[in-house]
Write an enzyme that holds these catalytic residues in place. Structure first.
Site, PDB file in Angstrom:
ATOM      1  N   THR A   5       3.759  18.600 -27.161  1.00  0.00           N
ATOM      2  CA  THR A   5       2.326  18.414 -26.909  1.00  0.00           C
ATOM      3  C   THR A   5       2.049  17.830 -25.519  1.00  0.00           C
ATOM      4  OG1 THR A   5       2.549  16.350 -28.147  1.00  0.00           O
ATOM      5  CG2 THR A   5       1.603  18.208 -29.322  1.00  0.00           C
ATOM      6  N   ASN A  18     -16.341  66.980 -53.284  1.00  0.00           N
ATOM      7  CA  ASN A  18     -16.706  66.973 -51.862  1.00  0.00           C
ATOM      8  C   ASN A  18     -15.574  67.382 -50.944  1.00  0.00           C
ATOM      9  OD1 ASN A  18     -15.366  64.578 -52.591  1.00  0.00           O
ATOM     10  ND2 ASN A  18     -16.123  63.539 -50.763  1.00  0.00           N
ATOM     11  N   ARG A  69     -17.921  52.165 -52.088  1.00  0.00           N
ATOM     12  CA  ARG A  69     -17.094  52.218 -50.886  1.00  0.00           C
ATOM     13  C   ARG A  69     -17.990  52.344 -49.642  1.00  0.00           C
ATOM     14  NH1 ARG A  69     -13.447  56.922 -52.410  1.00  0.00           N
ATOM     15  NH2 ARG A  69     -12.796  56.704 -50.231  1.00  0.00           N
ATOM     16  N   ARG A  96       6.604  26.339 -40.124  1.00  0.00           N
ATOM     17  CA  ARG A  96       6.564  26.104 -41.571  1.00  0.00           C
ATOM     18  C   ARG A  96       5.605  27.038 -42.311  1.00  0.00           C
ATOM     19  NH1 ARG A  96       5.809  19.776 -40.622  1.00  0.00           N
ATOM     20  NH2 ARG A  96       5.280  20.612 -38.565  1.00  0.00           N
ATOM     21  N   GLY A 110       2.698  10.943 -36.837  1.00  0.00           N
ATOM     22  CA  GLY A 110       2.969   9.853 -35.918  1.00  0.00           C
ATOM     23  C   GLY A 110       2.224   8.610 -36.401  1.00  0.00           C
TER      24      GLY A 110
HETATM   25  C1  UD1 Z   1       1.453  15.827 -33.798  1.00  0.00           C
HETATM   26  C2  UD1 Z   1       1.585  14.437 -33.185  1.00  0.00           C
HETATM   27  C3  UD1 Z   1       1.611  13.407 -34.306  1.00  0.00           C
HETATM   28  C4  UD1 Z   1       0.369  13.533 -35.168  1.00  0.00           C
HETATM   29  C5  UD1 Z   1       0.197  14.963 -35.679  1.00  0.00           C
HETATM   30  C6  UD1 Z   1      -1.162  15.121 -36.331  1.00  0.00           C
HETATM   31  C7  UD1 Z   1       2.929  14.661 -31.152  1.00  0.00           C
HETATM   32  C8  UD1 Z   1       4.259  14.493 -30.539  1.00  0.00           C
HETATM   33  N1  UD1 Z   1       2.823  14.344 -32.447  1.00  0.00           N
HETATM   34  O1  UD1 Z   1       2.616  16.069 -34.573  1.00  0.00           O
HETATM   35  O2  UD1 Z   1       1.679  12.093 -33.770  1.00  0.00           O
HETATM   36  O3  UD1 Z   1       0.441  12.626 -36.266  1.00  0.00           O
HETATM   37  O4  UD1 Z   1       0.256  15.896 -34.578  1.00  0.00           O
HETATM   38  O5  UD1 Z   1      -1.303  16.378 -36.931  1.00  0.00           O
HETATM   39  O6  UD1 Z   1       2.006  15.035 -30.464  1.00  0.00           O
HETATM   40  N2  UD1 Z   1       1.433  22.469 -29.536  1.00  0.00           N
HETATM   41  C9  UD1 Z   1       1.364  23.171 -28.340  1.00  0.00           C
HETATM   42  N3  UD1 Z   1       2.463  23.247 -27.564  1.00  0.00           N
HETATM   43  C10 UD1 Z   1       3.631  22.630 -27.886  1.00  0.00           C
HETATM   44  C11 UD1 Z   1       3.696  21.899 -29.090  1.00  0.00           C
HETATM   45  C12 UD1 Z   1       2.566  21.834 -29.889  1.00  0.00           C
HETATM   46  O7  UD1 Z   1       0.336  23.757 -28.009  1.00  0.00           O
HETATM   47  O8  UD1 Z   1       4.586  22.737 -27.091  1.00  0.00           O
HETATM   48  C13 UD1 Z   1       0.227  22.413 -30.387  1.00  0.00           C
HETATM   49  C14 UD1 Z   1       0.458  23.031 -31.756  1.00  0.00           C
HETATM   50  O9  UD1 Z   1       0.096  24.396 -31.735  1.00  0.00           O
HETATM   51  C15 UD1 Z   1      -0.461  22.213 -32.641  1.00  0.00           C
HETATM   52  C16 UD1 Z   1      -0.561  20.872 -31.931  1.00  0.00           C
HETATM   53  O10 UD1 Z   1      -0.094  21.076 -30.609  1.00  0.00           O
HETATM   54  O11 UD1 Z   1      -1.746  22.771 -32.740  1.00  0.00           O
HETATM   55  C17 UD1 Z   1       0.262  19.807 -32.617  1.00  0.00           C
HETATM   56  O12 UD1 Z   1       1.614  20.240 -32.648  1.00  0.00           O
HETATM   57  P1  UD1 Z   1       2.527  20.085 -33.935  1.00  0.00           P
HETATM   58  O13 UD1 Z   1       3.859  20.636 -33.652  1.00  0.00           O
HETATM   59  O14 UD1 Z   1       1.819  20.553 -35.147  1.00  0.00           O
HETATM   60  O15 UD1 Z   1       2.654  18.492 -33.946  1.00  0.00           O
HETATM   61  P2  UD1 Z   1       3.000  17.564 -35.163  1.00  0.00           P
HETATM   62  O16 UD1 Z   1       4.458  17.528 -35.393  1.00  0.00           O
HETATM   63  O17 UD1 Z   1       2.146  17.888 -36.315  1.00  0.00           O
END
Ligand code: UD1
Ligand code: CA
Length: 472
Positions: A89, A399, A346, A20, A153
């Site tokens: 995650t 210069n 500069r 996004r 979540g």
């Molecule tokens: C996640 C939580 C949600 C919570 C929200 C808070 C899950 C399934 N959901 O959703 O409950 O309310 O964060 O902000 O965990 N990332 C990885 N590898 C992956 C996927 C994600 O490293 O495969 C990292 C992303 O870079 C990010 C973090 O995990 O920093 C959270 O991932 P993101 O996709 O932003 O989760 P949300 O949909 O925001």
């Protein structure tokens, strides 16, 4: 290992693409007040007594790892581990655990923090870790009560008010969507209990991902205790997913930085329009006018006055100096020096104490010594301007001969007349003068005068040209 306490490993989840953001730059590297998002997170995490810090990288892995290696300021080395495919995650956590040796003890804890929550405070993390340890819970979740829970979540509690499970927005029922307590994605887990819970996670949800959030329900089902800590300020929980949230979070970081410096004795005429990077250092009794941007490794000494409308990047300003409506990058502005309005300094410009660079003046790689003045309409490049010298309006250093840059040395107490051209390489001896409009091409000995450009007169040129013009 930190003395006396249970071993603690922090895991920062930073592999996601951040779709996004619509950016070629990995989400966690977008800066807030000059510092990449993930480093704000690490700054908060790094203030805890940690044994290890592991960052899960994926999208833009090389850039992220490089930024961490060069700029992280943690008490222990920051390790990166690659999650090649972003499968959620839960999968990211499983990957992180692969680099933590298996010889953990029963009371090992892992602290999980997403890389996209730059407003998280160290105190909040510390309180959560302390509670997790004293309660003996299998997991402790940091939650937040928010006015608009869209996208987050939701924390589903049982009849006794205990955390039962977490349901993602997309998978939530009408009733669950009405819950305004959200998961911040910040947790503390007992390492020994987390690993088996992770193995039970399946991608059986609307996004086809492995959700770390499901580990909570599995721990509960296995009869373990899961606690929640509600963040004292829900703003800390804000995950950055798009640029509107980035701007809002940066405004909050800016407020914190400005509050800090005002409490340290800096006057800000309008703090909402004062932009200071995290890395900037300020003295006392400084006055900052609106529209001031202090960036990078800029420092400002006591009693100096900056603004309105200035941008100083990696610039050192001494004490009692004044800079107004000007730009400087990689410069050193001495004590009591005076810059602007409308000067462009500069890289490599140094102003000695009490020196002045005034209106519509550009400088580059210029050493303008103590008490020297370049008050108006000048270009000073690859030059040394001696102490107390004064360059008249319109003086420039020529210069560049089209191929090479050459140096100009103006001795102490020299005075140049208006519109003097100093054709480098050239040395103007101490105490010499140039006349108005002089084009000086040879060295001038001390205490001399260089004047004139005999203009060649072409008689009748204009009328011939006029006749010519009529023909066409
Ligand atoms: C996640 C939580 C949600 C919570 C929200 C808070 C899950 C399934 N959901 O959703 O409950 O309310 O964060 O902000 O965990 N990332 C990885 N590898 C992956 C996927 C994600 O490293 O495969 C990292 C992303 O870079 C990010 C973090 O995990 O920093 C959270 O991932 P993101 O996709 O932003 O989760 P949300 O949909 O925001
Ligand atoms: Ca997020």
């Amino acid at each position: 290992m930190s003395a006396g306490a249970r071993p603690l490993t922090a895991i920062v989840l930073a592999a996601g693409e951040g779709t996004r953001m619509k950016s070629a730059v990995p989400k966690v590297l977008h800066p807030l007040c000059g510092r990449p998002m993930v480093l704000h997170v690490l700054d908060a995490v790094g203030s805890l007594p940690l044994d290890r810090v592991v960052v899960v990288v994926g999208h833009g892995a090389e850039r992220v790892s490089k930024t961490l290696a060069e700029n992280a300021d943690a008490p222990v080395p920051v390790e990166s581990v690659l999650q090649a495919q972003q499968r959620g995650t839960g999968d990211a956590m499983a990957v992180a655990l692969t680099v933590i040796p298996e010889d953990f003890s029963d009371d090992d804890d892992v602290l999980v923090v997403p890389g996209d929550t730059p407003l998280l405070r160290a105190d909040t993390l510390r309180a959560m870790v302390d509670l997790h340890r004293s309660s003996g819970a299998a997991a402790t979740v940091l939650t937040a009560v928010v006015p608009d829970a869209t996208g987050y979540g939701r924390i589903v509690r049982d009849r006794d008010g205990r955390v039962d499970r977490i349901v993602e927005h997309r998978d939530a029922s009408e009733a669950e969507l009405a819950i305004n307590e959200i998961n911040t994605s910040i947790y503390c887990f007992r390492r020994a209990l987390l690993a088996p819970a992770l193995r039970r996670i399946t991608p059986d949800n609307s996004q086809g991902e492995y959700y770390l959030t499901d580990a909570v329900a599995f721990l509960r089902q296995a009869g373990h205790r899961v606690d929640a800590v509600i963040a004292p300020d829900c703003i800390e929980a804000g995950g950055i997913n798009d640029r509107a949230q980035l701007a809002a979070a940066e405004a909050e970081v800016r407020r914190r930085i400005n509050d800090h410096w005002m409490r340290e004795g800096v006057t800000m005429v309008d703090p909402e329009h004062t932009y200071i990077d995290v890395s900037v250092v300020l003295g006392r009794d400084i006055r900052l006018w609106p529209g001031v941007h202090l960036q990078g490794r800029t420092t400002v000494g006591d009693r100096s006055e900056i603004g309105p409308d200035c941008r100083l990047v990696d610039t050192v300003v001494g004490e009692d100096a004044s800079v107004t409506y000007s730009i400087a990058r990689d410069c050193d502005i001495g004590n009591g020096a005076n810059v602007g309005p409308y000067a462009s300094l500069r890289p490599g410009t140094t102003l000695g104490s009490g020196a002045k660079v005034g209106t519509f003046v550009e400088t580059k790689n210029a050493d303008i010594r103590a008490g020297a003045k370049v008050p108006h309409l000048a270009y000073v490049g690859d030059a040394e301007i001696g102490e107390r010298a004064n360059l008249g309006a319109g003086t420039i250093t020529a210069n560049y001969d089209g191929t090479h840059k050459h140096r100009t040395i103006v001795g102490p107490s020299v005075r140049t007349g208006s519109n003097t051209v100093l054709v480098a390489p050239i040395v103007i001896g101490e105490g010499s003068y140039t006349g108005a409009g002089a084009v000086v091409t040879r060295d001038v000995p001390p205490r001399s005068l260089a004047k004139g450009v005999p203009a060649k007169i072409v008689e009748g040129w204009a009328s011939e040209r006029g006749a010519d013009d009529e023909h066409h």
